[in-house]
Design an enzyme around this catalytic site. Structure first.
Site: not given
Length: 379
Positions: A288, A332
């Protein structure tokens, strides 16, 4: 776990979708079901994030999904990404549901931009922590991460260019060959990174993830059922959630060592134990990457390298990582697009395919209670 990811689907990733978040969710769910070779009638479970504006029953109705026997939401923003799959896997393994769809959809660029920071908060116990940092101007995710990033640089005697630059360049290099990515055809150099403007020192613009409109969905079912579907499934070898002691959301500046991510360590221990493997066994890492410094800290918490060594680890390309471009380079989507990339790697269909990839690590948002997955190719 006795579950597998059998389908992945997404909308296009853009800066202005021109349609509602519900429409994005429905498009992503239908695409994932089509990818799996299933129909809405096959679905009896749904999982999403607490931040999603699309209720499970509303998405089900709009998709043509019938009765639901399982539905769940996971809190803490991007930290929930892998936990949605964990919830789905637990439902499938326990018999609570047979086919579960995990989804996340938002207009994060044209609508509510999370990077704009705190605008309004209803009084909650959770929000009290922000009261200790907001009066000093720490109002945005970038500013919260900058505090930990500055400490990391100081502790290990690094500059932002040499520590964070390799992560930023690596992500855009992979994105450059990914047609779905915002940075498609636009690799960057270390000089580009160093020349980008400050957002919250020591974070520059190119240390920060995208702001994206879009949706992503995943289909989870049993390995037995998945074997008969359209694509080779990605088996969920391990799934875990983790919160550290005295955990806060992004602002845990008084909980201990600012150069690490205790919540990631909790997840790492459980994943390695459950999957019966370790860092050396991972063929591709999907970490991430909302901000570059936390990629480095994750590599260290998961045991890929020693403390303070992650920048060199990335610069030397010692692990194929974020091969879709990550949230820095592709989009995102609160980490859900990263799970989809891990599935593509195990299917052998990634645009930046790692030859013979059989085991992938996927992590979720850090600085908050988080989650992770180890996925393996179906044998």
């Amino acid at each position: 776990m006795k579950a597998a990811i059998a389908g992945i689907g997404a909308t296009e990733f853009s800066k202005d979708s021109g349609r509602s978040e519900l429409r994005l969710a429905v498009e992503a769910v239908r695409a994932a079901l089509d990818d799996a070779g299933l129909t809405p009638a096959d679905v009896d479970g749904m999982v999403t994030f607490t931040m999603d504006t699309n209720p499970e029953i509303t998405v089900a109705r709009a998709c043509g999904i019938g009765e639901l026997s399982f539905f769940s939401r996971v809190h803490y923003g991007g930290g929930a990404a892998c936990a949605t799959v964990q919830q789905a896997a637990l439902a499938v393994a326990s018999g609570a549901a047979e086919v579960v769809v995990c989804y996340r959809a938002f207009n994060e660029r044209s609508g509510r931009r999370f990077g704009s920071g705190v605008r309004h908060r209803e009084p909650t116990a959770e929000g009290v922590a922000l009261g200790w940092v907001m009066p000093f101007g720490l109002l945005t995710p970038a500013s919260w991460v900058a505090m930990a990033a500055q400490r990391y640089l100081h502790t290990y005697g690094l500059t932002s260019e040499e520590a964070f630059g390799p992560v930023a360049v690596m992500a855009r290099r992979h994105a450059a060959s990914n047609p779905a990515a915002y940075f498609h055809g636009r690799p960057i150099t270390l000089a580009d990174h160093a020349a980008s403007r400050w957002i919250a020192e020591p974070l520059r613009l190119l240390d920060c993830c995208q702001e994206t409109d879009g949706g992503q969905a995943l289909v989870v079912t049993s390995p037995e059922r998945a074997r008969d579907l359209r694509h080779t499934p990605a088996v969920i070898a391990a799934a875990a959630q983790g919160a550290g002691r005295a955990q806060e959301q992004m602002t845990g500046f008084y909980a201990g060592d600012l150069t690490g991510l205790p919540e990631a360590a909790v997840v790492a221990r459980r994943l390695w134990r459950t999957a019966g493997c370790g860092p050396a066994d991972i063929d591709v890492g999907i970490l991430y990457d909302h901000f570059t410094p936390f990629v480095l800290m994750q590599l260290e918490e998961y045991g890929f390298c020693g403390r303070g060594e992650a920048a060199g680890f990335v610069a030397e390309d010692r692990l194929p990582m974020n091969t879709h471009g990550g949230q820095l380079g592709e989009a995102y989507l609160h980490g859900m697009n990263g799970i989809a990339e891990a599935v593509r790697q195990l299917r052998g269909t990634s645009v930046n395919q790692v030859p013979g990839a059989e085991r992938a690590l996927v992590t979720a948002g850090t600085g908050v209670p988080t989650s992770g997955l180890v996925l393996t190719a179906a044998g």
